[in-house]
Design a protein around this motif. Structure first.
Motif, PDB file in Angstrom:
ATOM      1  N   LEU A   1      62.780  38.844  29.381  1.00  0.00           N
ATOM      2  CA  LEU A   1      62.763  37.984  30.553  1.00  0.00           C
ATOM      3  C   LEU A   1      61.685  37.712  31.450  1.00  0.00           C
ATOM      4  CD1 LEU A   1      65.896  40.091  32.058  1.00  0.00           C
ATOM      5  CD2 LEU A   1      65.958  38.313  30.414  1.00  0.00           C
TER       6      LEU A   1
ATOM      7  N   THR B   1      62.813  39.891  35.342  1.00  0.00           N
ATOM      8  CA  THR B   1      62.625  41.256  35.241  1.00  0.00           C
ATOM      9  C   THR B   1      62.997  42.156  36.436  1.00  0.00           C
ATOM     10  OG1 THR B   1      61.499  40.690  33.179  1.00  0.00           O
ATOM     11  CG2 THR B   1      61.331  42.868  34.070  1.00  0.00           C
TER      12      THR B   1
ATOM     13  N   GLU C   1      69.339  43.499  28.659  1.00  0.00           N
ATOM     14  CA  GLU C   1      68.569  42.275  28.785  1.00  0.00           C
ATOM     15  C   GLU C   1      69.201  41.150  27.853  1.00  0.00           C
ATOM     16  OE1 GLU C   1      66.376  45.352  30.184  1.00  0.00           O
ATOM     17  OE2 GLU C   1      67.205  45.376  28.534  1.00  0.00           O
TER      18      GLU C   1
END
Length: 335
Positions: free
Chosen positions: A142, A147, A222
């Motif tokens: 990311l 993040t 993620e």
């Protein structure tokens, strides 16, 4: 309104939203001022479900029916997250991105059109170069901002427990008797945060952890995030550089015989303003020197404690000051 209709005609799928800060400024002009109005507005705007939105609107109605009527006349799909479709994958409520860009080009806006465009082109070249350097320094799936936000969401997800129903659906329970349904097959959560922002909420992350505990092949959290938050998409967005140009003395001459005249301009008194036009009540609470204004406050006297006048205009000023001065003399004599 002409610009709004033009955008609707050219981009029929685009969503039109209002900046919440400007909406709050408009409320101030209708005497809906104070911290309480601002808090009610933000609660309604940040609610991600229709049920919570209606609850907060009911609270606003109990607080001030006129303010409730004013907000009810504005379509909630244009200012509240609870009614966002999710197609834009964004829960932004402010126009800060536009304001920042407008701030950086302020020095070129009053120039002739070609000079103004050259100023903007040069600024964008520098901006793209700076962003590309930041992309190369970053790592992970990311973007750095995504993040940081995602780590906070995962921290909250540790407080929730999950019950699987056997068909890609989960019942998630957490603090304060919170209970929601997550459908991993449809990639949706009852809180709608995943749908609106494109980033799995704490309820979804708890479900992903439960799925990975039973099946290691399930992708990590993620990888469930929408592509708009990925570092690769960030890189793809800024990979198209702006081509530099030679100076005007090396530009090719045009063969067009029809001259393009500049628009007629009526000269006005004074220099054109460069600074941003501030809201009607934006500086109401500030005066010179950074001190808070006393506008709207009731003045109280320091002598008789009465309202509507100060010490200088107090009707009992003479006797009170005489008593104070005699008391001071008496105290000095005793010392």
């Amino acid at each position: 309104m002409g610009l709004i209709h033009a955008v609707e005609r050219i981009f029929p799928c685009a969503e039109h939203r209002f900046c919440l800060r400007h909406l709050h400024e408009n409320m101030k002009t209708r005497n809906f001022r104070g911290l309480a109005y601002k808090q009610h507005l933000w609660k309604c705007a940040t609610a991600t479900t229709v049920a919570h939105f209606e609850k907060f609107m009911a609270d606003l109605k109990a607080f001030d029916a006129k303010a409730h009527k004013y907000l009810s006349d504005i379509p909630p799909r244009q200012w509240s997250r609870s009614h966002f479709s999710g197609r834009a994958v964004s829960d932004v409520l402010l126009s800060n991105m536009c304001e920042v860009f407008n701030r950086w080009i302020v020095d070129g806006r009053d120039k002739p059109i070609i000079t103004c465009l050259e100023f903007i082109r040069t600024y964008l070249m520098k901006r793209i170069d700076s962003t590309q350097k930041n992309i190369m320094k970053s790592d992970g799936v990311l973007t750095p901002k995504a993040t940081k936000v995602f780590e906070l969401i995962k921290k909250e997800a540790s407080k929730y427990s999950v019950i699987y129903n056997g068909s890609r659906m989960f019942q998630v329970t957490g603090p304060n008797n919170e209970q929601l349904v997550v459908d991993m097959g449809q990639e949706s959560c009852a809180c709608r945060k995943w749908e609106v922002t494109g980033m799995p909420c704490k309820h979804v992350i708890a479900c992903i952890w439960n799925m990975r505990a039973n099946d290691p092949k399930v992708p990590r959290p993620e990888l469930w995030v929408n592509q708009v938050h990925h570092r690769k998409r960030w890189f793809d967005t800024y990979q198209h550089a702006i081509i530099p140009l030679n100076g005007r003395d090396m530009w090719p001459k045009s063969n067009v015989t029809i001259p393009i005249l500049p628009p007629k301009k009526i000269a006005t008194a004074g220099r054109p303003k460069k600074s941003r036009r501030k809201g009607l009540l934006e500086n109401d609470n500030i005066v010179e020197g950074g001190k808070l204004s006393k506008k709207g406050q009731v003045i109280k006297c320091g002598i008789c404690k009465g309202a509507g006048h100060n010490r200088r205009g107090c009707p009992t000023r003479g006797g009170a000051e005489a008593g104070q001065s005699s008391g001071t003399k008496r105290k000095s004599m005793e010392i």
